[in-house]
Design a protein around this motif. Structure first.
Motif, PDB file in Angstrom:
ATOM      1  N   VAL A 122       0.804  -1.297   0.156  1.00  0.00           N
ATOM      2  CA  VAL A 122      -0.102  -0.120  -0.028  1.00  0.00           C
ATOM      3  C   VAL A 122       1.123   1.332  -0.051  1.00  0.00           C
ATOM      4  O   VAL A 122       0.671   2.188  -0.923  1.00  0.00           O
ATOM      5  N   GLU A 123       2.008   1.324   0.840  1.00  0.00           N
ATOM      6  CA  GLU A 123       2.731   2.411   0.813  1.00  0.00           C
ATOM      7  C   GLU A 123       3.551   2.513  -0.637  1.00  0.00           C
ATOM      8  O   GLU A 123       3.647   3.803  -1.052  1.00  0.00           O
ATOM      9  N   PHE A 125       2.482   2.027  -3.317  1.00  0.00           N
ATOM     10  CA  PHE A 125       1.284   2.759  -4.169  1.00  0.00           C
ATOM     11  C   PHE A 125       0.926   4.117  -3.955  1.00  0.00           C
ATOM     12  O   PHE A 125       0.723   4.905  -4.946  1.00  0.00           O
ATOM     13  N   GLU A 126       1.267   4.323  -2.844  1.00  0.00           N
ATOM     14  CA  GLU A 126       1.111   5.824  -2.535  1.00  0.00           C
ATOM     15  C   GLU A 126       2.166   6.737  -2.968  1.00  0.00           C
ATOM     16  O   GLU A 126       1.915   7.830  -2.942  1.00  0.00           O
ATOM     17  N   LYS A 127       3.453   6.062  -3.425  1.00  0.00           N
ATOM     18  CA  LYS A 127       4.475   6.944  -3.621  1.00  0.00           C
ATOM     19  C   LYS A 127       4.220   7.423  -5.042  1.00  0.00           C
ATOM     20  O   LYS A 127       3.843   7.008  -5.911  1.00  0.00           O
TER      21      LYS A 127
END
Length: 127
Positions: A122-123, A125-127
């Protein structure tokens, strides 16, 4: 005879004379052909068999075609060369600890079983 018949006959005769005069002027008189060249050496031998240019061109093309066919037959008889075996496919590199495996790989399913790994995904994807 009537005047219409006389006029028509005179018109046809004039037209025939005009057509004949025009065709005589339009005729092109090309004269004779040039003298045949005197061949010497190998040309004399070849021109003995193929006197016309189109015959000589067909003979040359036939010779090249014959060589091509002989090459194809020879390569078909000799097996066409050795067939190389395909190189073995390299195994996939092992995934290092802490990195995210490819979505298409088999290791991705095992990667998603851990909550920490899902958080990493998830992290990323957020980058």
């Amino acid at each position: 005879m009537t005047f219409a018949l006389l006029g028509r006959t005179a018109l046809l005769a004039t037209r025939r004379r005009a057509t004949a005069a025009a065709s005589q002027q339009a005729k092109r008189r090309m004269g004779g052909a040039a003298a045949a060249p005197e061949w010497t050496g190998i040309d004399k031998v070849v021109r003995g068999y193929f006197p016309q240019d189109d015959q000589l061109a067909a003979a040359i093309l036939g010779g090249y075609f014959g060589l091509f066919i002989l090459y194809k037959i020879k390569s078909a008889i000799s097996g066409g060369g050795a067939v190389e075996e395909a190189a073995p496919v390299a195994a996939a590199a092992p995934v290092s600890v802490g990195s995210i495996p490819d979505v298409d790989s088999e290791e991705f399913g095992a990667f998603l079983e851990s909550e920490e790994n899902v958080a990493k995904l998830v992290e990323s994807f957020e980058k």
